[in-house]
Design a protein around this motif. Structure first.
Motif, PDB file in Angstrom:
ATOM      1  N   TYR A 165      -7.014 -25.507  26.247  1.00  0.00           N
ATOM      2  CA  TYR A 165      -7.654 -27.540  26.042  1.00  0.00           C
ATOM      3  C   TYR A 165      -9.744 -26.579  26.133  1.00  0.00           C
ATOM      4  O   TYR A 165     -10.042 -27.553  24.746  1.00  0.00           O
ATOM      5  N   MET A 166      -9.647 -25.757  26.602  1.00  0.00           N
ATOM      6  CA  MET A 166     -11.463 -25.566  26.092  1.00  0.00           C
ATOM      7  C   MET A 166     -11.063 -25.173  24.547  1.00  0.00           C
ATOM      8  O   MET A 166     -12.935 -25.661  23.937  1.00  0.00           O
ATOM      9  N   LEU A 167     -10.104 -24.514  24.167  1.00  0.00           N
ATOM     10  CA  LEU A 167     -11.267 -23.872  22.848  1.00  0.00           C
ATOM     11  C   LEU A 167     -10.806 -24.863  21.935  1.00  0.00           C
ATOM     12  O   LEU A 167     -11.495 -25.937  20.895  1.00  0.00           O
ATOM     13  N   GLN A 168      -9.210 -26.229  22.187  1.00  0.00           N
ATOM     14  CA  GLN A 168      -9.297 -27.857  21.182  1.00  0.00           C
ATOM     15  C   GLN A 168     -10.362 -28.306  21.782  1.00  0.00           C
ATOM     16  O   GLN A 168     -10.791 -29.384  20.614  1.00  0.00           O
ATOM     17  N   ASP A 169     -10.975 -28.203  22.305  1.00  0.00           N
ATOM     18  CA  ASP A 169     -12.221 -29.150  22.829  1.00  0.00           C
ATOM     19  C   ASP A 169     -13.400 -29.127  22.341  1.00  0.00           C
ATOM     20  O   ASP A 169     -14.495 -29.847  21.667  1.00  0.00           O
TER      21      ASP A 169
ATOM     22  N   ASN B 213     -26.578 -28.843  22.247  1.00  0.00           N
ATOM     23  CA  ASN B 213     -27.154 -28.120  23.463  1.00  0.00           C
ATOM     24  C   ASN B 213     -25.512 -27.878  23.991  1.00  0.00           C
ATOM     25  O   ASN B 213     -25.618 -26.544  24.881  1.00  0.00           O
ATOM     26  N   GLU B 214     -24.971 -28.494  24.993  1.00  0.00           N
ATOM     27  CA  GLU B 214     -23.638 -28.380  25.846  1.00  0.00           C
ATOM     28  C   GLU B 214     -22.642 -27.393  24.912  1.00  0.00           C
ATOM     29  O   GLU B 214     -21.885 -27.198  25.956  1.00  0.00           O
ATOM     30  N   THR B 215     -22.098 -28.028  23.941  1.00  0.00           N
ATOM     31  CA  THR B 215     -21.475 -26.951  22.318  1.00  0.00           C
ATOM     32  C   THR B 215     -22.161 -25.680  23.068  1.00  0.00           C
ATOM     33  O   THR B 215     -20.895 -24.692  22.956  1.00  0.00           O
ATOM     34  N   TYR B 216     -22.581 -25.306  22.153  1.00  0.00           N
ATOM     35  CA  TYR B 216     -23.380 -23.356  21.822  1.00  0.00           C
ATOM     36  C   TYR B 216     -23.960 -22.420  23.047  1.00  0.00           C
ATOM     37  O   TYR B 216     -24.184 -21.808  23.670  1.00  0.00           O
ATOM     38  N   ARG B 217     -24.921 -23.883  24.480  1.00  0.00           N
ATOM     39  CA  ARG B 217     -24.731 -22.911  25.544  1.00  0.00           C
ATOM     40  C   ARG B 217     -24.340 -23.578  26.480  1.00  0.00           C
ATOM     41  O   ARG B 217     -24.726 -22.591  28.006  1.00  0.00           O
TER      42      ARG B 217
ATOM     43  N   PRO C 240     -20.151 -19.963  26.143  1.00  0.00           N
ATOM     44  CA  PRO C 240     -20.212 -18.917  26.775  1.00  0.00           C
ATOM     45  C   PRO C 240     -18.329 -19.720  28.026  1.00  0.00           C
ATOM     46  O   PRO C 240     -18.637 -18.857  28.663  1.00  0.00           O
ATOM     47  N   ALA C 241     -18.734 -20.286  28.744  1.00  0.00           N
ATOM     48  CA  ALA C 241     -17.654 -21.090  28.885  1.00  0.00           C
ATOM     49  C   ALA C 241     -16.597 -20.351  28.763  1.00  0.00           C
ATOM     50  O   ALA C 241     -15.521 -19.448  29.044  1.00  0.00           O
ATOM     51  N   MET C 242     -16.307 -20.416  27.431  1.00  0.00           N
ATOM     52  CA  MET C 242     -14.724 -20.221  26.908  1.00  0.00           C
ATOM     53  C   MET C 242     -14.665 -18.163  26.757  1.00  0.00           C
ATOM     54  O   MET C 242     -13.793 -18.025  27.193  1.00  0.00           O
ATOM     55  N   LYS C 243     -16.000 -17.562  26.719  1.00  0.00           N
ATOM     56  CA  LYS C 243     -15.965 -16.578  26.651  1.00  0.00           C
ATOM     57  C   LYS C 243     -15.936 -15.821  28.583  1.00  0.00           C
ATOM     58  O   LYS C 243     -15.314 -15.148  28.234  1.00  0.00           O
TER      59      LYS C 243
ATOM     60  N   LEU D 158     -14.233 -17.001  30.052  1.00  0.00           N
ATOM     61  CA  LEU D 158     -12.222 -17.393  30.988  1.00  0.00           C
ATOM     62  C   LEU D 158     -11.721 -16.510  29.759  1.00  0.00           C
ATOM     63  O   LEU D 158     -10.611 -16.249  30.011  1.00  0.00           O
ATOM     64  N   GLY D 159     -11.987 -15.748  28.842  1.00  0.00           N
ATOM     65  CA  GLY D 159     -11.422 -14.791  28.076  1.00  0.00           C
ATOM     66  C   GLY D 159     -11.530 -14.928  26.797  1.00  0.00           C
ATOM     67  O   GLY D 159     -10.434 -13.362  26.052  1.00  0.00           O
ATOM     68  N   ILE D 160     -12.084 -16.065  25.901  1.00  0.00           N
ATOM     69  CA  ILE D 160     -11.779 -16.535  25.177  1.00  0.00           C
ATOM     70  C   ILE D 160     -12.304 -15.681  23.723  1.00  0.00           C
ATOM     71  O   ILE D 160     -13.437 -15.606  24.037  1.00  0.00           O
ATOM     72  N   SER D 161     -11.947 -14.972  22.885  1.00  0.00           N
ATOM     73  CA  SER D 161     -12.384 -14.114  23.012  1.00  0.00           C
ATOM     74  C   SER D 161     -13.217 -14.841  21.296  1.00  0.00           C
ATOM     75  O   SER D 161     -13.299 -15.584  20.689  1.00  0.00           O
ATOM     76  N   GLU D 162     -14.220 -14.319  20.306  1.00  0.00           N
ATOM     77  CA  GLU D 162     -15.194 -14.666  19.771  1.00  0.00           C
ATOM     78  C   GLU D 162     -14.137 -14.895  18.208  1.00  0.00           C
ATOM     79  O   GLU D 162     -14.606 -16.231  17.655  1.00  0.00           O
ATOM     80  N   THR D 163     -13.238 -13.838  18.018  1.00  0.00           N
ATOM     81  CA  THR D 163     -12.386 -14.148  16.999  1.00  0.00           C
ATOM     82  C   THR D 163     -11.096 -15.241  16.929  1.00  0.00           C
ATOM     83  O   THR D 163     -11.647 -16.116  15.738  1.00  0.00           O
ATOM     84  N   GLU D 164     -11.086 -16.222  17.982  1.00  0.00           N
ATOM     85  CA  GLU D 164     -10.448 -16.797  18.820  1.00  0.00           C
ATOM     86  C   GLU D 164     -11.045 -18.751  18.629  1.00  0.00           C
ATOM     87  O   GLU D 164     -10.518 -19.441  18.097  1.00  0.00           O
ATOM     88  N   ILE D 165     -12.942 -17.899  18.891  1.00  0.00           N
ATOM     89  CA  ILE D 165     -13.290 -19.504  18.356  1.00  0.00           C
ATOM     90  C   ILE D 165     -13.769 -19.447  16.729  1.00  0.00           C
ATOM     91  O   ILE D 165     -13.595 -20.766  16.753  1.00  0.00           O
TER      92      ILE D 165
END
Length: 225
Positions: A40-44, A80-84, A88-91, A93-100
């Protein structure tokens, strides 16, 4: 009657349906699988990138000064909400930079943002505002209804922060500005235009409900693979 009042009356049935979706109930109960929430976090995040682009496209349509300043504020807040906050919240959670970086939008999101872009490009600024407001207002409605219904469960849910974010004064105030901006721009429109905007609003609400269904199915698809 203001346009926003008409839109809300015609769409509440779909918002109520959204507030009863299993995905959101699992969040409220706190028993959602982490992988499901990460998806969900990645899709959002991928959705937010398109959301920002649409806002910028709206600004390019030659809006009046007041609306232009409003859009500038919304673009700034969303970026601001997206990048700040979101990234960081995705990271965390363990979502990698590559996955993002290599994440692929679900088909329902591609269809949804495609519809909003088409509404703006073919129908104009009022259609764009209407489509974008539905998303903002939908989340405010969902958060309020579910927070009341699952008040006790949310006290211990690890996803309580999600509902708090859309219940907070800053968000509800921003949503109110969206509503006021649309009503101001729509002042004096005729019945045909009103019906067209209602159709856009309802269609976007249906896309949102389809999105929750897709997100809920992710665990099943993951286990199947």
């Amino acid at each position: 009657m203001k346009l926003s009042d008409i839109l809300a009356s015609k769409t509440e049935i779909f918002w109520k349906e959204a507030s009863e979706k299993n995905f959101l109930t699992e969040m409220a109960m706190g028993n959602m699988d982490k992988a499901k929430f990460c998806n969900y976090m990645l899709q959002d995040y991928l959705y937010l990138l398109d959301y920002i682009d649409i806002l910028k496209d709206m600004k390019k349509t030659g809006v009046n000064e007041k609306l232009g300043l409003f859009l500038d504020d919304i673009i700034c807040d969303t970026e601001n909400e997206t990048y700040r906050v979101h990234v960081p919240a995705m990271k965390n959670l363990g979502i990698s930079e590559t996955e993002i970086e290599k994440g692929e939008k679900a088909a329902v999101i591609s269809d949804y943002v495609g519809y909003m872009k088409k509404a703006l490009s073919e129908e104009g600024i009022l259609a764009g505002l209407t489509a974008m407001l539905q998303c903002s207002w939908n989340y405010a409605y969902i958060a309020e209804v579910i927070s009341e219904k699952y008040k006790k469960e949310l006290e211990t849910s690890k996803y309580k922060f999600w509902f708090d974010a859309y219940n907070c004064k800053e968000y509800t105030d921003s949503n109110r500005l969206w509503i006021d901006a649309l009503d101001n721009e729509a002042s004096g429109i005729d019945r045909d235009e009103t019906e067209k905007l209602c159709e856009i609003f309802i269609t976007c609400a249906k896309y949102e409900n389809s999105l929750w269904d897709y997100l809920d199915s992710y665990e099943t698809e993951l286990n199947r693979n």
